[in-house]
Design a protein around this motif. Structure first.
Motif, PDB file in Angstrom:
ATOM      1  N   THR A  84       0.830  -1.211   0.000  1.00 55.28           N
ATOM      2  CA  THR A  84       0.000   0.000   0.000  1.00 55.28           C
ATOM      3  C   THR A  84       0.861   1.256   0.000  1.00 55.28           C
ATOM      4  OG1 THR A  84      -1.766  -1.170   1.175  1.00 55.28           O
ATOM      5  CG2 THR A  84      -1.813   1.234   1.239  1.00 55.28           C
ATOM      6  N   HIS A  85       1.943   1.249   0.781  1.00 49.86           N
ATOM      7  CA  HIS A  85       2.835   2.406   0.836  1.00 49.86           C
ATOM      8  C   HIS A  85       3.550   2.614  -0.499  1.00 49.86           C
ATOM      9  CE1 HIS A  85       3.083   1.987   5.490  1.00 49.86           C
ATOM     10  NE2 HIS A  85       2.052   2.698   5.102  1.00 49.86           N
ATOM     11  N   VAL A  86       3.957   1.531  -1.153  1.00 51.37           N
ATOM     12  CA  VAL A  86       4.614   1.658  -2.454  1.00 51.37           C
ATOM     13  C   VAL A  86       3.644   2.266  -3.472  1.00 51.37           C
ATOM     14  CG1 VAL A  86       5.657   0.407  -4.383  1.00 51.37           C
ATOM     15  CG2 VAL A  86       6.288  -0.176  -2.040  1.00 51.37           C
ATOM     16  N   LEU A  87       2.412   1.788  -3.475  1.00 48.55           N
ATOM     17  CA  LEU A  87       1.406   2.356  -4.375  1.00 48.55           C
ATOM     18  C   LEU A  87       1.213   3.851  -4.116  1.00 48.55           C
ATOM     19  CD1 LEU A  87      -1.289  -0.475  -4.424  1.00 48.55           C
ATOM     20  CD2 LEU A  87      -0.201   0.507  -6.446  1.00 48.55           C
ATOM     21  N   TRP A 242       0.653  -4.714 -11.097  1.00 53.47           N
ATOM     22  CA  TRP A 242       1.311  -5.796 -10.359  1.00 53.47           C
ATOM     23  C   TRP A 242       1.107  -5.622  -8.857  1.00 53.47           C
ATOM     24  CZ3 TRP A 242       4.120 -10.208 -11.543  1.00 53.47           C
ATOM     25  CH2 TRP A 242       4.356 -10.451 -12.890  1.00 53.47           C
ATOM     26  N   LEU A 243       1.235  -4.400  -8.377  1.00 57.08           N
ATOM     27  CA  LEU A 243       1.094  -4.153  -6.934  1.00 57.08           C
ATOM     28  C   LEU A 243      -0.336  -4.379  -6.462  1.00 57.08           C
ATOM     29  CD1 LEU A 243       3.349  -0.985  -6.684  1.00 57.08           C
ATOM     30  CD2 LEU A 243       3.779  -3.180  -5.558  1.00 57.08           C
ATOM     31  N   ARG A 244      -1.315  -3.964  -7.265  1.00 58.77           N
ATOM     32  CA  ARG A 244      -2.713  -4.192  -6.868  1.00 58.77           C
ATOM     33  C   ARG A 244      -3.024  -5.690  -6.841  1.00 58.77           C
ATOM     34  NH1 ARG A 244      -3.530   0.614  -9.926  1.00 58.77           N
ATOM     35  NH2 ARG A 244      -3.894  -0.619 -11.822  1.00 58.77           N
ATOM     36  N   ASP A 245      -2.505  -6.423  -7.825  1.00 60.79           N
ATOM     37  CA  ASP A 245      -2.686  -7.879  -7.822  1.00 60.79           C
ATOM     38  C   ASP A 245      -2.015  -8.507  -6.601  1.00 60.79           C
ATOM     39  OD1 ASP A 245      -4.152  -7.806 -10.104  1.00 60.79           O
ATOM     40  OD2 ASP A 245      -2.625  -8.657 -11.423  1.00 60.79           O
TER      41      ASP A 245
END
Length: 267
Positions: A84-87, A242-245
């Motif tokens: 979440t922080h990366v997003l 990719w991050l959401r997946d």
């Protein structure tokens, strides 16, 4: 010592302590039973010892299972928070870049160009921090996701670097031209203010903005955005997907696992 090794060591110590707490009283009960002549009392002590051993072992195993569930949940929450922080960091960088695309051509000034490029330097620092965090993260994140997102963020970083490098190489000359522009503009506006018969303000010289807008990377950035879309927006969209997946996978979404498997198998 990493988190998993620490938790495993703690569980082993807890189990050993439970065995001691159960084993010592059980051994004492058996020893006392062997030393007395009363058959009924001996039977009672043996039964109590056996009950204590089984109850203790079952209780210890149950506690270990509960501790494992709690540890898994903590790792899951930590991994979800990391993604979440990366997003959020990537969205923050996108907002800075999108603002620069609007404000620089809107203001058409060296001052705004300088301010927005300095903001992009900070945005690049944020991208580098994301890359370092991804490279160091080994727990709770799928390796294929970590590798692919790192690759895409590096592409974004390279694009921003080309803009800031161009700024570094050309800003001094543009700033010098800006001083000449300001002197001319001051003279023209003074003449306009003194000539009460002139109703239309004079056209101010545009040579500074023309010099800015001829910078190749900046020109594409503000105009057709070919490099911007291919080298910044596309990797941003890919990394975010990719991050959401990955976030959905961590939280247990079956559809996300299918999408992630499809991504890994695609050429």
């Amino acid at each position: 010592m990493d988190g998993k090794h620490f938790e495993a060591t703690a569980r082993r110590r807890t189990l050993a302590a439970a065995c001691l707490l159960v084993g010592i009283p059980a051994a004492l009960a058996i020893g006392i039973g062997m030393a007395i002549d009363d058959g009924e009392l001996r039977k009672t002590l043996y039964t109590a010892a056996i009950t204590l051993v089984f109850a203790g072992l079952l209780g210890g195993l149950l506690k270990m299972q509960l501790d494992e569930v709690a540890a898994f949940k903590r790792r899951q929450e930590d991994a979800a928070a990391f993604v979440t922080h990366v997003l959020a960091d990537l969205k923050g960088v996108f907002d800075e870049v999108a603002r620069a695309r609007i404000l620089i051509p809107a203001h058409q000034s060296v001052a705004t160009y300088g301010e927005e490029m300095r903001a992009l330097i900070l945005a690049r620092v944020q991208l580098r921090n994301v890359i370092r965090a991804l490279e160091r993260r080994t727990d709770g994140i799928d390796e294929a996701t970590r590798s692919e997102v790192t690759r895409q963020v590096r592409r974004m970083d390279h694009f921003v670097e080309t803009l800031t490098t161009e700024f570094r190489d050309h800003y001094k000359a543009l700033s010098d031209q800006q001083r000449g522009y300001e002197e001319r503009a001051r003279v023209l506006m003074k003449q306009f203010g003194e000539d009460l018969g002139q109703q239309v303000p004079p056209a101010l010289p545009a040579f500074v903005w023309q010099a800015i807008s001829r910078l190749p990377r900046l020109a594409d950035f503000m105009g057709p955005a070919t490099a911007y879309q291919a080298e910044f927006e596309a990797p941003l969209d890919e990394a975010s997907a990719w991050l959401r997946d990955e976030l959905a996978r961590i939280l247990g979404s079956t559809s996300a696992r299918r999408r992630s498997a499809s991504r890994r198998s695609s050429p």
